[in-house]
Enzyme design. Structure first.
Site, mmCIF file in Angstrom:
data_model
loop_
_atom_site.group_PDB
_atom_site.id
_atom_site.type_symbol
_atom_site.label_atom_id
_atom_site.label_comp_id
_atom_site.label_asym_id
_atom_site.label_seq_id
_atom_site.Cartn_x
_atom_site.Cartn_y
_atom_site.Cartn_z
ATOM 1 N N ASP A 129 6.341 52.622 100.541
ATOM 2 C CA ASP A 129 6.239 53.845 101.358
ATOM 3 C C ASP A 129 4.817 54.134 101.829
ATOM 4 O O ASP A 129 4.608 54.580 102.963
ATOM 5 C CB ASP A 129 6.855 55.058 100.660
ATOM 6 C CG ASP A 129 6.328 55.308 99.256
ATOM 7 O OD1 ASP A 129 5.456 54.564 98.775
ATOM 8 O OD2 ASP A 129 6.812 56.267 98.627
ATOM 9 N N GLN A 179 7.729 52.782 95.802
ATOM 10 C CA GLN A 179 7.299 51.483 95.298
ATOM 11 C C GLN A 179 7.655 51.294 93.823
ATOM 12 O O GLN A 179 7.963 52.258 93.124
ATOM 13 C CB GLN A 179 5.778 51.360 95.438
ATOM 14 C CG GLN A 179 5.297 51.391 96.883
ATOM 15 C CD GLN A 179 3.815 51.052 96.969
ATOM 16 O OE1 GLN A 179 3.011 51.906 97.293
ATOM 17 N NE2 GLN A 179 3.471 49.819 96.684
ATOM 18 N N HIS A 180 7.581 50.051 93.397
ATOM 19 C CA HIS A 180 7.538 49.638 91.978
ATOM 20 C C HIS A 180 8.848 49.688 91.199
ATOM 21 O O HIS A 180 8.943 49.083 90.127
ATOM 22 C CB HIS A 180 6.517 50.467 91.176
ATOM 23 C CG HIS A 180 5.209 50.700 91.855
ATOM 24 N ND1 HIS A 180 4.423 49.669 92.310
ATOM 25 C CD2 HIS A 180 4.542 51.849 92.152
ATOM 26 C CE1 HIS A 180 3.334 50.182 92.863
ATOM 27 N NE2 HIS A 180 3.382 51.496 92.782
HETATM 28 O O1 LIG Z 1 3.837 54.714 92.878
HETATM 29 C C1 LIG Z 1 3.507 54.989 94.009
HETATM 30 C C2 LIG Z 1 2.430 54.253 94.714
HETATM 31 O O2 LIG Z 1 1.804 53.298 93.915
HETATM 32 C C3 LIG Z 1 4.196 56.135 94.713
HETATM 33 O O3 LIG Z 1 3.513 56.497 95.864
HETATM 34 C C4 LIG Z 1 5.628 55.772 94.998
HETATM 35 O O4 LIG Z 1 5.634 54.816 96.033
HETATM 36 C C5 LIG Z 1 6.482 56.995 95.273
HETATM 37 O O5 LIG Z 1 6.191 57.648 96.445
HETATM 38 P P1 LIG Z 1 6.760 59.068 96.952
HETATM 39 O O6 LIG Z 1 8.197 59.115 96.663
HETATM 40 O O7 LIG Z 1 5.944 60.136 96.329
HETATM 41 O O8 LIG Z 1 6.508 59.046 98.436
#
Ligand SMILES: O=C(CO)[C@@H](O)[C@H](O)COP(=O)(O)O
Ligand SMILES: Nc1ncnc2c1ncn2[C@@H]1O[C@H](COP(=O)(O)OP(=O)(O)O)[C@@H](O)[C@H]1O
Length: 463
Positions: free
Chosen positions: A234, A71-72
């Site tokens: 995700d 995300q983000h």
């Molecule tokens: O920043 C967040 C949720 O707000 C993280 O969960 C990212 O979405 C990255 O996820 P992974 O790569 O660790 O699955």
């Protein structure tokens, strides 16, 4: 048999599963690595996606695909559809001051009540403000802003720069979904709309934003004719893949550590601890995230010169509480608690406590205590936790499973190791194809007995 594909373009790698649309049974899968670092060229994700698809035997017999992702991340495009600069990822903390600036201008209460989140360095809006302030020439060229899964979905459908795509730079064809849009800090999970004044406040001018698709909606087609689903952030993808319902709290231990649940109503938290995200099924996803999770174990295993399995064995050779050795694991700064400039610290070192088994255990206990604090925060928003489902790379470690049952005060369940984000987006693909959300079974690998040891959190709390 109708086949559907789900992708998880996560921080460290791209994973794809190809499943039977009727049963969810995975028939083949593939993966490819992503580059390290918190600033990454999106083209590397595109190349990894191609490699992962090839590793999984291609898409020729696949009827629909949907892409989930980290995300983000800030993907900025110019009017020709070219990426202007490398994407800043969710775990890049250079925009911490931008987050403080936006909160000072708008107010934490206003952010929480209008959009369900209060900016922290992870969120897209703060990265856009950083771009405005640090790289004004790049900011001035921004014609569209996308998230990692939005950009990959657009590229998969054949859009992109003129010299590198079949359909060209049609920015209005960018799409996203509710779950990922809710992590931008300029789309509201509360109202279901972009809050354009908050977007323009961050970047300094308007730009094209991806159309927000609902659950089960189609993004379009690949040029080969394969249907493309909406995709998801995700964590929302994992909730879909697990079929998480009332009483379920999911703990994901990948690059990030996350704690989240699917709820009927949006959460708001003016302290910013709990993010009031949307989920991928039309509901909501209150969530806390830590910047330090599986890589705590990677780091300490490297230090001790052991592999993951050996680190787990060492940890289980130590007593709960590791003889007072406590690792506060803020290796990469931290988001929960919001300490972007923090570093990790080892407390309680004596000649007796400083042993390899205690250090291995302290790494796992420190990781899990941060997530247990997150569980408390999520429960503080009215979420009921009847069981905790632990997923992500580090959930496969038997010591993580066993120590989780000592740190959490509710029963822990370990779903059969799987790529749950990719499984969730495969379910999305099936949903977009058939018009009905599939109801695939969840298989459980382990359910360790509750073995709650309060000492672990007590000694962590005083640090
Ligand atoms: O920043 C967040 C949720 O707000 C993280 O969960 C990212 O979405 C990255 O996820 P992974 O790569 O660790 O699955
Ligand atoms: N058995 C294990 N024990 C501990 N950590 C593990 C184990 N297997 C994988 N990992 C770690 O899990 C992480 C990858 O998990 P994953 O959920 O795929 O991350 P992401 O989705 O963020 O890319 C890596 O840091 C990896 O070293």
């Amino acid at each position: 048999m109708t086949l559907v594909a789900g992708v998880d373009s996560s921080t460290q790698s791209c994973k794809i599963v190809i499943a039977d649309a009727d049963t969810g049974r995975i028939v083949r899968q593939g993966r490819a690595s992503h580059p390290a670092g918190t600033e990454v060229a999106p083209s590397a994700w595109w190349e990894a996606l191609q490699l992962a698809i090839a590793d999984a035997g291609g898409l020729e017999d696949v009827a629909a695909i949907s892409i989930g992702g980290q995300q983000h991340g800030m993907v900025v495009l110019d009017e020709n559809g070219e990426v202007i600069r490398d994407a800043l990822l969710w775990n890049d903390t250079r925009s911490a001051q931008a987050a403080r600036d936006l909160i000072a201008e708008v107010g934490a209460d206003v952010y929480a009540s209008r959009i369900g989140v209060v900016p922290v360095a992870s969120f897209t809006a703060t990265k856009l403000r950083w771009l405005r302030d640090a790289e004004p020439e790049n900011a001035a060229r921004v014609a569209a802003v996308a998230l990692p899964h939005d950009w990959l979905t657009w590229r998969l459908r054949g859009f992109g720069p003129l010299d590198d795509s079949e359909l060209g730079p049609v920015l209005d064809e960018l799409t996203t979904d509710r779950s990922d849009a809710s992590g931008t800090a300029y789309w509201s999970a509360v109202t279901g709309t972009y809050e354009l004044d908050l977007f323009e406040r961050a970047l300094g001018h308007s730009a094209v934003l991806p159309r927000v698709l609902g659950p089960g909606e189609q993004a379009g087609l690949m040029t080969s004719g394969t249907l493309v689903g909406p995709g998801a952030g995700d964590n929302a993808g994992a909730a879909l893949g697990l079929g998480a319902g009332a009483g379920d709290v999911v703990v994901s231990i990948g690059t990030s550590g996350t704690v989240f649940a699917v709820t009927e109503t949006p959460a708001t938290d003016a302290t910013g601890t709990v993010a009031g995200f949307a989920d991928a099924s039309g509901l909501f996803l209150p969530l806390i995230a830590t910047l330090n999770a599986a890589r705590i174990i990677d780091s300490i295993a490297g230090l001790l010169g052991v592999n993951h399995a050996e680190l787990g064995q060492l940890a289980l050779a130590a007593e709960p509480g590791a003889d007072g050795l406590v690792l506060q694991p803020y290796f990469e700064g931290e988001r929960t608690p919001n300490r972007p400039d923090a570093t990790a610290t080892l407390f309680g070192m004596t000649l007796g406590s400083t042993t390899r088994p205690n250090l291995a255990r302290a790494a796992i206990e420190g990781l899990l205590c941060g997530l247990a604090d997150g569980l408390d925060a999520v429960r503080g928003k009215g979420v009921e936790a009847r069981r905790i489902l632990i997923i992500g790379g580090a959930a496969q470690n038997p010591a993580v499973q066993q120590i989780a049952a000592q740190v959490f005060d509710v029963p822990v369940v370990i779903p059969t190791p799987d790529e749950y984000v990719a499984a969730g987006t495969a379910a999305q693909a099936a949903w977009a194809l058939t018009g009905t959300r599939p109801n695939w079974p969840l298989s459980i690998a382990a359910a360790p007995d509750v073995d709650f040891r309060p000492v672990i959190r007590e000694q962590y709390r005083v640090r």
